[in-house]
Write a protein that holds these residues in place. Structure first.
Motif, short mmCIF file in Angstrom:
data_model
loop_
_atom_site.label_atom_id
_atom_site.label_comp_id
_atom_site.label_asym_id
_atom_site.label_seq_id
_atom_site.Cartn_x
_atom_site.Cartn_y
_atom_site.Cartn_z
N THR A 67 0.51 -1.27 0.10
CA THR A 67 0.01 -0.38 -0.04
C THR A 67 0.86 1.34 0.09
O THR A 67 2.11 0.77 -0.25
CB THR A 67 -0.72 0.17 0.92
OG1 THR A 67 -1.63 1.71 1.22
CG2 THR A 67 -0.18 0.28 2.83
N TRP A 100 -2.37 5.06 6.36
CA TRP A 100 -2.90 4.27 4.68
C TRP A 100 -3.90 3.24 4.60
O TRP A 100 -4.97 3.21 5.42
CB TRP A 100 -1.25 3.27 4.99
CG TRP A 100 -1.46 2.80 6.37
CD1 TRP A 100 -2.12 1.14 6.25
CD2 TRP A 100 -0.30 2.81 7.43
NE1 TRP A 100 -1.74 1.13 7.41
CE2 TRP A 100 -0.69 1.60 8.43
CE3 TRP A 100 -0.13 3.63 8.12
CZ2 TRP A 100 -0.72 1.49 9.52
CZ3 TRP A 100 0.15 3.38 9.08
CH2 TRP A 100 -0.03 2.11 10.04
N ALA A 102 -6.45 0.54 4.19
CA ALA A 102 -5.69 -1.34 4.13
C ALA A 102 -6.27 -2.20 3.52
O ALA A 102 -7.52 -1.43 2.50
CB ALA A 102 -6.36 -1.55 5.85
N HIS A 108 -5.99 3.04 8.27
CA HIS A 108 -5.39 3.11 9.69
C HIS A 108 -4.59 4.60 9.47
O HIS A 108 -3.66 4.76 9.09
CB HIS A 108 -4.37 1.77 9.81
CG HIS A 108 -5.53 0.94 9.56
ND1 HIS A 108 -5.74 0.28 10.83
CD2 HIS A 108 -6.59 0.28 8.58
CE1 HIS A 108 -6.02 -0.89 10.69
NE2 HIS A 108 -7.04 -0.42 9.01
N THR A 129 1.35 -4.11 4.68
CA THR A 129 0.64 -4.25 5.56
C THR A 129 0.67 -6.01 5.58
O THR A 129 0.22 -6.43 4.74
CB THR A 129 -0.80 -3.05 5.66
OG1 THR A 129 -1.17 -3.87 4.55
CG2 THR A 129 -0.41 -1.84 5.79
N ARG A 131 -3.36 -8.77 6.75
CA ARG A 131 -4.86 -8.45 5.84
C ARG A 131 -5.47 -7.89 6.59
O ARG A 131 -6.48 -7.08 6.02
CB ARG A 131 -5.18 -9.93 5.06
CG ARG A 131 -4.31 -10.90 5.00
CD ARG A 131 -4.71 -10.45 3.72
NE ARG A 131 -4.06 -10.88 2.07
CZ ARG A 131 -4.72 -11.01 0.85
NH1 ARG A 131 -4.92 -9.37 0.58
NH2 ARG A 131 -4.28 -11.76 0.10
N SER A 132 -5.06 -7.77 7.84
CA SER A 132 -5.68 -6.23 8.53
C SER A 132 -5.79 -5.25 8.69
O SER A 132 -5.75 -4.33 9.54
CB SER A 132 -5.77 -6.85 9.97
OG SER A 132 -4.51 -7.01 10.92
N GLY A 133 -4.70 -4.43 7.74
CA GLY A 133 -4.16 -3.39 7.81
C GLY A 133 -2.57 -2.73 8.81
O GLY A 133 -2.27 -1.95 8.92
N ARG A 134 -2.00 -4.29 9.53
CA ARG A 134 -1.08 -3.32 10.76
C ARG A 134 0.30 -3.67 9.61
O ARG A 134 0.60 -4.81 8.67
CB ARG A 134 -1.26 -4.66 11.47
CG ARG A 134 -1.80 -4.26 12.39
CD ARG A 134 -1.77 -5.44 13.84
NE ARG A 134 -2.31 -6.72 13.11
CZ ARG A 134 -2.68 -7.82 14.06
NH1 ARG A 134 -2.12 -7.99 15.47
NH2 ARG A 134 -2.70 -9.46 12.89
#
Length: 201
Positions: A67, A100, A102, A108, A129, A131-134
């Motif tokens: 991303t 960014w 997710a 996020h 990231t 799949r949860s955006g972390r």
């Protein structure tokens, strides 16, 4: 390895000792192992490591999503002085607060590291990231995985070669000790009479 070249010459040599023949065969077996088994072990280890690492790369590519993050501001520094190595790393890759998207489209916001050129507000930089955006580390490039597998193969081949050569040296050392022990016993039998008139008559 000179013992291997003299193997056939020693077959009918009346001065040939049993330990000479054993040493020649040990050298020949070690040479065959060094030429065939050691490269095969290195190749097998490299292929196995490459397959495992390439599977790991594929899993990482499935679990991690690229991303683009946008810098909001510089991150607040913690209290107290940082160690020199951490301070140097902070100068090279400063911490920034960025946002960014997710994989599910949600925005996020968090603290991540960026390069010095991308650390000013409004700058964008690539970010990986889960799949949860972390934020996560980028997946390993396939070429890097292949290089690691190559190093693993060479390492295994080197260790196998050292093992073969160490085994050969150990066997030869024991054979030499056995020769000296037999020589000492033979000398103990004839030594007292050596050089006397009528010895052996």
């Amino acid at each position: 390895m000179r013992a291997a070249t003299g193997l056939w010459r020693w077959r009918h040599n009346p001065l040939r000792r049993t330990t000479d023949l054993v040493e020649a065969w040990v050298a020949l077996v070690a040479a065959v192992l060094l030429c065939l088994a050691v490269p095969a072990a290195g190749w097998a280890a490299g292929v196995s490591a490459d397959a495992a690492l390439q599977r790991s790369v594929r899993v990482q590519l499935q679990e991690r999503v690229p991303t683009v993050a946008r810098v909001i501001r510089a991150a607040d520094r913690g209290p107290g002085r940082q160690p020199a190595d951490l301070a140097a790393e902070e100068r090279l890759r400063p911490s920034v607060v960025a946002d960014w998207a997710a994989p599910d489209g949600t925005i996020h916001t968090g603290t991540v590291t960026a390069t010095r050129q991308q650390a000013h507000p409004g700058a964008t930089f690539p970010l990986w990231t889960d799949r949860s955006g972390r934020p996560v580390t980028p997946p390993m490039p396939p070429d890097t995985a292949r290089a690691h597998a190559l190093v693993a193969g060479f390492t295994v081949a080197l260790l196998a070669g050292l093992l073969v050569e160490s085994g050969r040296r150990l066997v030869v050392q024991r054979l030499v000790r056995r020769r000296y022990a037999r020589l000492d016993r033979a000398w103990a039998q004839v030594g007292p009479d050596w050089g006397r008139t009528g010895t052996g008559s």
